[in-house]
Design a protein around this motif. Structure first.
Motif, PDB file in Angstrom:
ATOM      1  N   LEU A   1      32.317  54.838  12.995  1.00 58.44           N
ATOM      2  CA  LEU A   1      32.860  53.823  13.889  1.00 58.44           C
ATOM      3  C   LEU A   1      33.547  54.469  15.090  1.00 58.44           C
ATOM      4  CD1 LEU A   1      34.406  51.273  11.349  1.00 58.44           C
ATOM      5  CD2 LEU A   1      32.269  51.047  12.633  1.00 58.44           C
ATOM      6  N   GLU A   2      34.303  55.545  14.824  1.00 58.15           N
ATOM      7  CA  GLU A   2      34.986  56.231  15.919  1.00 58.15           C
ATOM      8  C   GLU A   2      33.986  56.850  16.880  1.00 58.15           C
ATOM      9  OE1 GLU A   2      37.515  59.006  13.977  1.00 58.15           O
ATOM     10  OE2 GLU A   2      38.947  57.490  13.278  1.00 58.15           O
ATOM     11  N   LEU A   3      32.917  57.456  16.328  1.00 59.97           N
ATOM     12  CA  LEU A   3      31.893  58.055  17.176  1.00 59.97           C
ATOM     13  C   LEU A   3      31.193  56.988  18.005  1.00 59.97           C
ATOM     14  CD1 LEU A   3      30.243  60.488  18.081  1.00 59.97           C
ATOM     15  CD2 LEU A   3      28.767  60.156  16.089  1.00 59.97           C
TER      16      LEU A   3
ATOM     17  N   LEU B   1      31.113  56.878  21.967  1.00 60.28           N
ATOM     18  CA  LEU B   1      29.875  56.798  22.743  1.00 60.28           C
ATOM     19  C   LEU B   1      29.890  55.579  23.663  1.00 60.28           C
ATOM     20  CD1 LEU B   1      27.238  57.773  20.022  1.00 60.28           C
ATOM     21  CD2 LEU B   1      27.959  59.150  21.978  1.00 60.28           C
ATOM     22  N   ARG B   2      30.423  54.471  23.136  1.00 58.99           N
ATOM     23  CA  ARG B   2      30.497  53.257  23.958  1.00 58.99           C
ATOM     24  C   ARG B   2      31.400  53.497  25.174  1.00 58.99           C
ATOM     25  NH1 ARG B   2      34.156  49.690  24.697  1.00 58.99           N
ATOM     26  NH2 ARG B   2      35.462  50.498  22.995  1.00 58.99           N
ATOM     27  N   LYS B   3      32.555  54.133  24.939  1.00 57.73           N
ATOM     28  CA  LYS B   3      33.453  54.406  26.048  1.00 57.73           C
ATOM     29  C   LYS B   3      32.803  55.337  27.066  1.00 57.73           C
ATOM     30  CE  LYS B   3      37.780  53.810  23.475  1.00 57.73           C
ATOM     31  NZ  LYS B   3      38.997  54.491  22.952  1.00 57.73           N
ATOM     32  N   ARG B   4      32.083  56.347  26.543  1.00 56.27           N
ATOM     33  CA  ARG B   4      31.442  57.282  27.473  1.00 56.27           C
ATOM     34  C   ARG B   4      30.366  56.576  28.296  1.00 56.27           C
ATOM     35  NH1 ARG B   4      31.389  62.580  28.300  1.00 56.27           N
ATOM     36  NH2 ARG B   4      29.555  63.492  29.280  1.00 56.27           N
ATOM     37  N   MET B   5      29.622  55.687  27.656  1.00 57.11           N
ATOM     38  CA  MET B   5      28.603  54.939  28.387  1.00 57.11           C
ATOM     39  C   MET B   5      29.250  54.058  29.457  1.00 57.11           C
ATOM     40  SD  MET B   5      25.997  53.856  25.299  1.00 57.11           S
ATOM     41  CE  MET B   5      25.006  52.853  26.410  1.00 57.11           C
ATOM     42  N   GLU B   6      30.413  53.463  29.113  1.00 59.50           N
ATOM     43  CA  GLU B   6      31.103  52.640  30.095  1.00 59.50           C
ATOM     44  C   GLU B   6      31.587  53.477  31.275  1.00 59.50           C
ATOM     45  OE1 GLU B   6      34.214  50.666  28.035  1.00 59.50           O
ATOM     46  OE2 GLU B   6      32.896  49.213  27.043  1.00 59.50           O
ATOM     47  N   ILE B   7      32.088  54.680  30.967  1.00 60.89           N
ATOM     48  CA  ILE B   7      32.561  55.551  32.036  1.00 60.89           C
ATOM     49  C   ILE B   7      31.396  55.985  32.917  1.00 60.89           C
ATOM     50  CG2 ILE B   7      33.582  57.806  32.534  1.00 60.89           C
ATOM     51  CD1 ILE B   7      35.311  57.439  30.050  1.00 60.89           C
ATOM     52  N   GLU B   8      30.278  56.372  32.286  1.00 56.28           N
ATOM     53  CA  GLU B   8      29.122  56.780  33.064  1.00 56.28           C
ATOM     54  C   GLU B   8      28.588  55.610  33.886  1.00 56.28           C
ATOM     55  OE1 GLU B   8      26.464  58.419  30.211  1.00 56.28           O
ATOM     56  OE2 GLU B   8      27.479  60.371  30.164  1.00 56.28           O
TER      57      GLU B   8
ATOM     58  N   ARG C   1      36.508  57.687  36.072  1.00 57.19           N
ATOM     59  CA  ARG C   1      35.845  58.904  36.564  1.00 57.19           C
ATOM     60  C   ARG C   1      36.723  60.134  36.381  1.00 57.19           C
ATOM     61  NH1 ARG C   1      34.495  58.770  42.060  1.00 57.19           N
ATOM     62  NH2 ARG C   1      35.961  57.091  42.498  1.00 57.19           N
ATOM     63  N   LEU C   2      38.039  59.974  36.527  1.00 55.97           N
ATOM     64  CA  LEU C   2      38.945  61.097  36.253  1.00 55.97           C
ATOM     65  C   LEU C   2      38.825  61.544  34.799  1.00 55.97           C
ATOM     66  CD1 LEU C   2      42.217  60.055  38.137  1.00 55.97           C
ATOM     67  CD2 LEU C   2      40.870  62.103  38.570  1.00 55.97           C
ATOM     68  N   GLN C   3      38.806  60.583  33.885  1.00 56.53           N
ATOM     69  CA  GLN C   3      38.718  60.925  32.460  1.00 56.53           C
ATOM     70  C   GLN C   3      37.361  61.496  32.107  1.00 56.53           C
ATOM     71  OE1 GLN C   3      39.906  57.444  30.258  1.00 56.53           O
ATOM     72  NE2 GLN C   3      42.083  57.804  30.644  1.00 56.53           N
ATOM     73  N   LEU C   4      36.315  61.017  32.748  1.00 53.35           N
ATOM     74  CA  LEU C   4      34.986  61.570  32.494  1.00 53.35           C
ATOM     75  C   LEU C   4      34.925  63.035  32.878  1.00 53.35           C
ATOM     76  CD1 LEU C   4      31.964  61.239  31.797  1.00 53.35           C
ATOM     77  CD2 LEU C   4      31.591  60.515  34.142  1.00 53.35           C
ATOM     78  N   LEU C   5      35.544  63.394  34.002  1.00 48.51           N
ATOM     79  CA  LEU C   5      35.451  64.765  34.504  1.00 48.51           C
ATOM     80  C   LEU C   5      36.530  65.684  33.927  1.00 48.51           C
ATOM     81  CD1 LEU C   5      34.723  63.911  38.244  1.00 48.51           C
ATOM     82  CD2 LEU C   5      33.114  64.853  36.591  1.00 48.51           C
ATOM     83  N   PHE C   6      37.727  65.142  33.667  1.00 50.64           N
ATOM     84  CA  PHE C   6      38.849  66.008  33.289  1.00 50.64           C
ATOM     85  C   PHE C   6      39.474  65.667  31.943  1.00 50.64           C
ATOM     86  CE2 PHE C   6      39.038  65.718  38.034  1.00 50.64           C
ATOM     87  CZ  PHE C   6      38.601  67.002  38.295  1.00 50.64           C
ATOM     88  N   GLY C   7      39.078  64.562  31.312  1.00 52.38           N
ATOM     89  CA  GLY C   7      39.639  64.195  30.027  1.00 52.38           C
ATOM     90  C   GLY C   7      41.045  63.636  30.153  1.00 52.38           C
ATOM     91  N   GLU C   8      41.783  63.710  29.032  1.00 47.35           N
ATOM     92  CA  GLU C   8      43.104  63.100  28.973  1.00 47.35           C
ATOM     93  C   GLU C   8      44.136  63.825  29.826  1.00 47.35           C
ATOM     94  OE1 GLU C   8      43.723  60.262  27.556  1.00 47.35           O
ATOM     95  OE2 GLU C   8      41.620  60.149  26.947  1.00 47.35           O
TER      96      GLU C   8
END
Length: 410
Positions: A185-187, A191-198, A375-382
């Protein structure tokens, strides 16, 4: 031996109690379950009155617990049932409860006597206790203590061992399945969050190319150029055209990963402000204090310009009072911190919360603050963040802070 595995985390105590009660009645033996420290986790089943009396006495109960603890650890070491004599003289057995070689506790069964020859051969689990003789004298006077063949008692201990092994294995398997399901579920959520960010990144790219410089702004620019060409010589007109051309080139020059240098982003913002200055004259002033040492830092494409555009949409345009925007940068050794501060009427706490949560990410004239955060989180994380602060009062202003690493690690 302390363990991070806990018995009650794998098996429900109520279920253990039911198993213990039923097994005690069917096999006619006393039974209790202790944890890895010898402390009971269930209520005793089938205990004789004498043992119950002993365990209600704190001093004698400690002796009983020490015997249970020693028996459980001996069974753990042997990894099978261990038959022994307790300080009261009873024949007991300990059945280990283990998961992956980790000791969780034990079933302590017995309070019986066996054939005299066999009983004399069974060793005490602990060394001589100063109360042992007194305890055994009391027990010897109890005619209710059950006697059974040693072979039957041994068979009972192994039956319990096999039952416990199955129960623990089943409980462990269920736990692992729950953990795997939770990780799945966490994965899936990740993945859903990453798809939203992309998706947000692609949306930002599309908007940047399609209407980041919207038709209204473009129309005003062209009108201004036309008026300048009519009213004066071509020098200022040429400067403005060059600045506008630089803006257009910037929108088309970013690489496929959406990265640019902070210097290019600052240059774009300065060109944008220069053009707006020609349009609006004295309606606003601005400062841009970004030290040269920060200009080669990698940053997301169009990370500042939407915030500057919001300054015009929500501060300059709605009012006649002169507006001010100050842009400056500093660092904390690891991150560059860019601050944009205006003198507008501010933003309410509720609106700030909605904006940062993404509920108001489709703001007029910009690609959205929430999009910048994604986009900041996609490129640099937390390590990256966008913060908004405002006292929400006339001329109190709003301060937006962008934070991201000085060193970009792909």
């Amino acid at each position: 031996m302390a363990s991070h595995y806990k018995l009650t985390e794998y098996i429900d105590v109520a279920r253990l109690q039911t198993l213990q009660d039923n097994f005690s009645k069917s096999m006619m033996v006393a039974l209790v379950i202790v944890d890895e420290n010898g402390v009971p986790v269930t209520h005793p089943s089938g205990f004789c009155a004498r043992c119950i009396h002993f365990r209600n006495n704190p001093e004698l109960a400690k002796i009983c617990y020490d015997n249970d603890d020693a028996g459980g650890r001996a069974a753990m070491k042997a990894q099978k049932p261990v038959v022994y004599r307790c300080d009261c003289g009873f024949i007991e057995c300990a059945v280990p409860i283990m998961i992956n070689g980790h000791y969780l506790g034990a079933f302590i069964s017995g309070q019986v006597h066996v054939e005299k020859d066999n009983e004399q051969a069974i060793e005490y689990i602990l060394e001589q206790n100063h109360l042992r003789d007194e305890l055994q004298l009391n027990v010897s006077q109890d005619s209710t203590i059950q006697t059974m063949p040693y072979e039957r008692f041994s068979a009972i201990s192994y039956a319990l061992f096999n039952l416990v092994s199955y129960l623990v294995e089943q409980a462990y398997t269920n736990t692992i399945q729950r953990e795997l399901h939770q990780k799945e579920l966490e994965l899936t959520d990740e993945l859903r969050k990453r798809m939203e960010i992309e998706r947000s990144l692609h949306e930002a790219e599309f908007k940047a190319l399609s209407y980041q410089v919207n038709p209204h702004f473009l129309f005003n620019v062209l009108n201004t150029i036309g008026r300048l060409a009519y009213l004066e010589d071509a020098q200022r007109t040429e400067t403005m055209v060059h600045e506008f051309s630089d803006m257009m080139r910037y929108l088309l020059r970013k690489n496929s990963r959406g990265l640019i240098t902070l210097g290019h982003e600052v240059k774009y913002v300065q060109n944008y402000m220069s053009i707006q200055k020609v349009r609006m004259g004295d309606r606003f002033d601005y400062t841009c204090d970004i030290a040269p040492k920060y200009l080669e830092i990698i940053c997301p494409f169009l990370i500042m310009q939407p915030l500057v555009e919001n300054f015009f949409n929500y501060v300059v345009e709605p009012r006649e009072t002169k507006s001010q925007l100050d842009i400056y940068a500093k660092d904390d050794g690891e991150n560059v911190i860019i601050t944009l501060s205006d003198n507008g009427n501010g933003i309410s706490p509720d609106d700030i919360e909605h904006i940062l949560s993404g509920n108001q990410n489709r703001q007029k004239g910009g690609i959205g603050i929430n999009n910048i955060i994604n986009r900041l989180q996609l490129l640099f994380g937390e390590q990256s963040k966008l913060e908004i602060a405002s006292p929400f009062k006339p001329m109190g202003g709003t301060t937006i802070t962008l934070t991201f690493p000085i060193q970009y690690k792909q």
